[in-house]
Design a protein around this motif. Sequence first.
Motif, PDB file in Angstrom:
ATOM      1  N   MET A   1       0.947  -1.067  -0.062  1.00  0.00           N
ATOM      2  CA  MET A   1      -0.056   0.115  -0.118  1.00  0.00           C
ATOM      3  C   MET A   1       0.922   1.225   0.034  1.00  0.00           C
ATOM      4  SD  MET A   1      -2.870   1.213   2.816  1.00  0.00           S
ATOM      5  CE  MET A   1      -1.609   1.393   4.059  1.00  0.00           C
ATOM      6  N   ARG A   2       0.544   1.933  -0.815  1.00  0.00           N
ATOM      7  CA  ARG A   2       1.350   3.311  -1.014  1.00  0.00           C
ATOM      8  C   ARG A   2       0.621   4.320  -0.056  1.00  0.00           C
ATOM      9  NH1 ARG A   2       2.219   5.333  -6.921  1.00  0.00           N
ATOM     10  NH2 ARG A   2       3.820   6.803  -5.877  1.00  0.00           N
ATOM     11  N   SER A   3       1.565   4.987   0.735  1.00  0.00           N
ATOM     12  CA  SER A   3       1.186   5.869   1.821  1.00  0.00           C
ATOM     13  C   SER A   3       0.899   7.407   1.177  1.00  0.00           C
ATOM     14  CB  SER A   3       1.960   6.135   2.948  1.00  0.00           C
ATOM     15  OG  SER A   3       3.395   6.452   2.359  1.00  0.00           O
ATOM     16  N   LEU A   4       0.233   8.088   1.699  1.00  0.00           N
ATOM     17  CA  LEU A   4      -0.077   9.212   1.334  1.00  0.00           C
ATOM     18  C   LEU A   4       1.074  10.112   1.335  1.00  0.00           C
ATOM     19  CD1 LEU A   4      -2.263  11.526   0.540  1.00  0.00           C
ATOM     20  CD2 LEU A   4      -2.760  12.079   2.971  1.00  0.00           C
ATOM     21  N   TYR A   5       1.938  10.019   2.428  1.00  0.00           N
ATOM     22  CA  TYR A   5       3.229  10.608   2.410  1.00  0.00           C
ATOM     23  C   TYR A   5       4.235  10.472   1.132  1.00  0.00           C
ATOM     24  CZ  TYR A   5       8.182  11.451   3.290  1.00  0.00           C
ATOM     25  OH  TYR A   5       9.543  12.104   3.537  1.00  0.00           O
ATOM     26  N   THR A  10       6.447  12.169  -3.909  1.00  0.00           N
ATOM     27  CA  THR A  10       6.702  11.759  -5.292  1.00  0.00           C
ATOM     28  C   THR A  10       6.247  12.791  -6.223  1.00  0.00           C
ATOM     29  OG1 THR A  10       6.821   9.607  -4.709  1.00  0.00           O
ATOM     30  CG2 THR A  10       6.562  10.138  -7.158  1.00  0.00           C
ATOM     31  N   MET A  11       4.848  13.390  -6.310  1.00  0.00           N
ATOM     32  CA  MET A  11       4.444  14.238  -6.974  1.00  0.00           C
ATOM     33  C   MET A  11       5.060  15.796  -6.549  1.00  0.00           C
ATOM     34  SD  MET A  11       0.356  15.805  -6.759  1.00  0.00           S
ATOM     35  CE  MET A  11       0.692  16.156  -4.845  1.00  0.00           C
ATOM     36  N   MET A  12       5.554  16.088  -5.559  1.00  0.00           N
ATOM     37  CA  MET A  12       6.142  17.303  -5.282  1.00  0.00           C
ATOM     38  C   MET A  12       7.412  17.346  -6.061  1.00  0.00           C
ATOM     39  SD  MET A  12       6.737  19.388  -1.761  1.00  0.00           S
ATOM     40  CE  MET A  12       4.911  19.459  -1.520  1.00  0.00           C
ATOM     41  N   VAL A  13       8.330  15.969  -5.762  1.00  0.00           N
ATOM     42  CA  VAL A  13       9.746  16.096  -6.637  1.00  0.00           C
ATOM     43  C   VAL A  13       9.338  15.938  -8.060  1.00  0.00           C
ATOM     44  CG1 VAL A  13      11.532  14.666  -6.714  1.00  0.00           C
ATOM     45  CG2 VAL A  13      10.728  14.952  -4.563  1.00  0.00           C
ATOM     46  N   VAL A  18      10.433  18.739 -13.183  1.00  0.00           N
ATOM     47  CA  VAL A  18       9.870  19.317 -14.533  1.00  0.00           C
ATOM     48  C   VAL A  18      10.098  20.798 -14.529  1.00  0.00           C
ATOM     49  CG1 VAL A  18       7.905  19.341 -15.893  1.00  0.00           C
ATOM     50  CG2 VAL A  18       8.480  17.244 -14.741  1.00  0.00           C
ATOM     51  N   SER A  19       9.761  21.430 -13.499  1.00  0.00           N
ATOM     52  CA  SER A  19       9.715  22.875 -13.394  1.00  0.00           C
ATOM     53  C   SER A  19      10.823  23.296 -13.689  1.00  0.00           C
ATOM     54  CB  SER A  19       9.041  23.366 -12.018  1.00  0.00           C
ATOM     55  OG  SER A  19       7.816  22.971 -11.980  1.00  0.00           O
ATOM     56  N   PHE A  20      12.112  22.807 -12.940  1.00  0.00           N
ATOM     57  CA  PHE A  20      13.233  23.287 -13.075  1.00  0.00           C
ATOM     58  C   PHE A  20      14.157  22.891 -14.442  1.00  0.00           C
ATOM     59  CE2 PHE A  20      13.639  23.821  -8.290  1.00  0.00           C
ATOM     60  CZ  PHE A  20      14.489  24.973  -8.200  1.00  0.00           C
ATOM     61  N   SER A 193      11.757  20.776   0.298  1.00  0.00           N
ATOM     62  CA  SER A 193      10.443  20.397  -0.214  1.00  0.00           C
ATOM     63  C   SER A 193      10.242  18.911   0.682  1.00  0.00           C
ATOM     64  CB  SER A 193      10.188  19.862  -1.812  1.00  0.00           C
ATOM     65  OG  SER A 193      10.538  21.022  -2.320  1.00  0.00           O
ATOM     66  N   VAL A 194      11.154  18.255   0.689  1.00  0.00           N
ATOM     67  CA  VAL A 194      11.120  16.857   1.625  1.00  0.00           C
ATOM     68  C   VAL A 194      10.640  17.165   2.962  1.00  0.00           C
ATOM     69  CG1 VAL A 194      12.346  15.129   2.351  1.00  0.00           C
ATOM     70  CG2 VAL A 194      12.695  15.599  -0.062  1.00  0.00           C
ATOM     71  N   ILE A 195      11.560  18.130   3.393  1.00  0.00           N
ATOM     72  CA  ILE A 195      11.125  18.574   4.829  1.00  0.00           C
ATOM     73  C   ILE A 195       9.757  19.052   4.990  1.00  0.00           C
ATOM     74  CG2 ILE A 195      11.568  20.176   6.821  1.00  0.00           C
ATOM     75  CD1 ILE A 195      14.392  19.970   5.748  1.00  0.00           C
ATOM     76  N   ALA A 196       9.085  19.853   4.090  1.00  0.00           N
ATOM     77  CA  ALA A 196       7.883  20.431   4.112  1.00  0.00           C
ATOM     78  C   ALA A 196       6.773  19.483   3.752  1.00  0.00           C
ATOM     79  CB  ALA A 196       7.822  21.655   2.960  1.00  0.00           C
ATOM     80  N   SER A 197       6.949  18.570   2.942  1.00  0.00           N
ATOM     81  CA  SER A 197       6.263  17.124   2.502  1.00  0.00           C
ATOM     82  C   SER A 197       6.071  16.642   3.764  1.00  0.00           C
ATOM     83  CB  SER A 197       6.809  16.610   1.404  1.00  0.00           C
ATOM     84  OG  SER A 197       5.834  15.616   1.058  1.00  0.00           O
ATOM     85  N   THR A 198       7.100  16.253   4.497  1.00  0.00           N
ATOM     86  CA  THR A 198       6.851  15.415   5.400  1.00  0.00           C
ATOM     87  C   THR A 198       6.064  15.926   6.717  1.00  0.00           C
ATOM     88  OG1 THR A 198       9.312  14.515   5.042  1.00  0.00           O
ATOM     89  CG2 THR A 198       8.462  14.152   7.452  1.00  0.00           C
TER      90      THR A 198
END
Length: 481
Positions: A1-5, A10-13, A18-20, A193-198
């Motif tokens: 099961m893939r967690s929401l985190y 994954t989506m944010m990274v 892509v943006s960069f 982003s990793v910290i904020a996402s966490t």
Amino acid sequence: MRSLYRRQLTMMVSIMLVSFTLLAGAFMLLSYRYIIGETRESVERNAGYISNFTSTYYRNFLELDAQDGFYRSYVASIAMISSSHIIITDSSGDILLHTSDDGQLFAGRELVLPADVVTQTMETGSYRGMTNLGGIYPDRRYMVALPVTGQIGPLSMSKGIVLVAADASNLNEMWSSTATIFFFSAVVVFLISVIASTLTSAYQTRPLNEMAEAARKFGQGEFDTRVTGYEDRCDEVSALAEAFNSMASSLEKVESQRSEFIANVSHELKTPMTTIAGFAEGILDGTIPPEREKEYLEIVVSETRRLSRLVRRMLDLSRLSALTESTVTAQETFDLTEVMSQVLISLESKITSRQLDVEVKMPEGKLMVWGDPDAITQVCYNLLDNAAKFAASGTAITAQIAKKDGKAHVTIRNLGATIPPDELPLLFERFHKADYSRSMDREGVGLGLYIVKTILGNLKENITVTSEDGVTQFQFTLTLA
């Protein structure tokens, strides 16, 4: 099961990468076009100046003197001002003059321009491109080559080529700096982003995990579990927690009502069944004398009828619960005064046996209302039967119908014992019987008023009850047709 985190990270990274990538590509493309455009304009302008000056020199002196100080000074000045490399060749591409990196001008080198450069310049009148001139330069440079023409009488002759080359190292340095900035920026933003996402995922998933745990506890019978601490969030999670707690309260109430229902049914069934079994065994084993068997058989019949009434009321409840909203609330017009009159006639013997009077206050003629006539007949019967049952002997029962604000207000009133205020809200619950009436009412099972409340609720109508100074009054409404 893939967690929401993991999904959110994954989506944010992915979005960041892509943006960069798009931003870096767009920046490098625009910068390349800008620098190339600036370089092209400068190189073409300087090549034109030197070509025109050299053509004029040929017209005046017929031959190019590589040691001419004035000519050398002019070419060297342009090379220093524009930070360009300049090469002067003869018509065959042999180098006559060239500048160094510091702008100094030197006489010819034992090198020849590539044949394709010479051919294109002579045939088309110019050459433009990125090249190292076949190894003359150690790296690729943007350059422009223009022919030098000499005029002899009416004839125009090609005397040589002027080539101006711009160093592209500044463009490479810019790309290198851009790549370095992009890399470090991407790393920093990625870590942020990793910290904020966490933190964000933990903030969002904590209440969901608590609700999941609470749901598991519900499955184990712990109905007092609640999700708390999210009242001040003022977001969807707060609304979800509030709805979850509301659902939990409803489940707890339903479970309590179920337990109470089972207890009440057990109580109501146990008493008559115990009586029936006891008297039947007494008759069979001879404990009850033959001369009293009829008396006790009448009690058995009475208790059997009581069980029958209980089962019938239970079936009524089942029928009300099974009806869909479309059938329960099916509306038709009927005469309310006629329904009330028929119910009073059906209860005449019971009212007379208790030595009660009936005071009727109804409009003359028909009073048409919207509703289910069969259901309303049962409502009126239950309320009048209840009033006759608990009215004091020798008093009067009042049945009143009045019109007000588009509604028919039906009032059933009797004079008897006052119902305590804390008992009034409980009268419409299943199997509830006020303590004062238990000894008086051997026939009732505590379902009549619950059925009344259910029917009127399904018809979107209201019922109220008051009891003061021995006067107990039930009042409900119906919509006038």
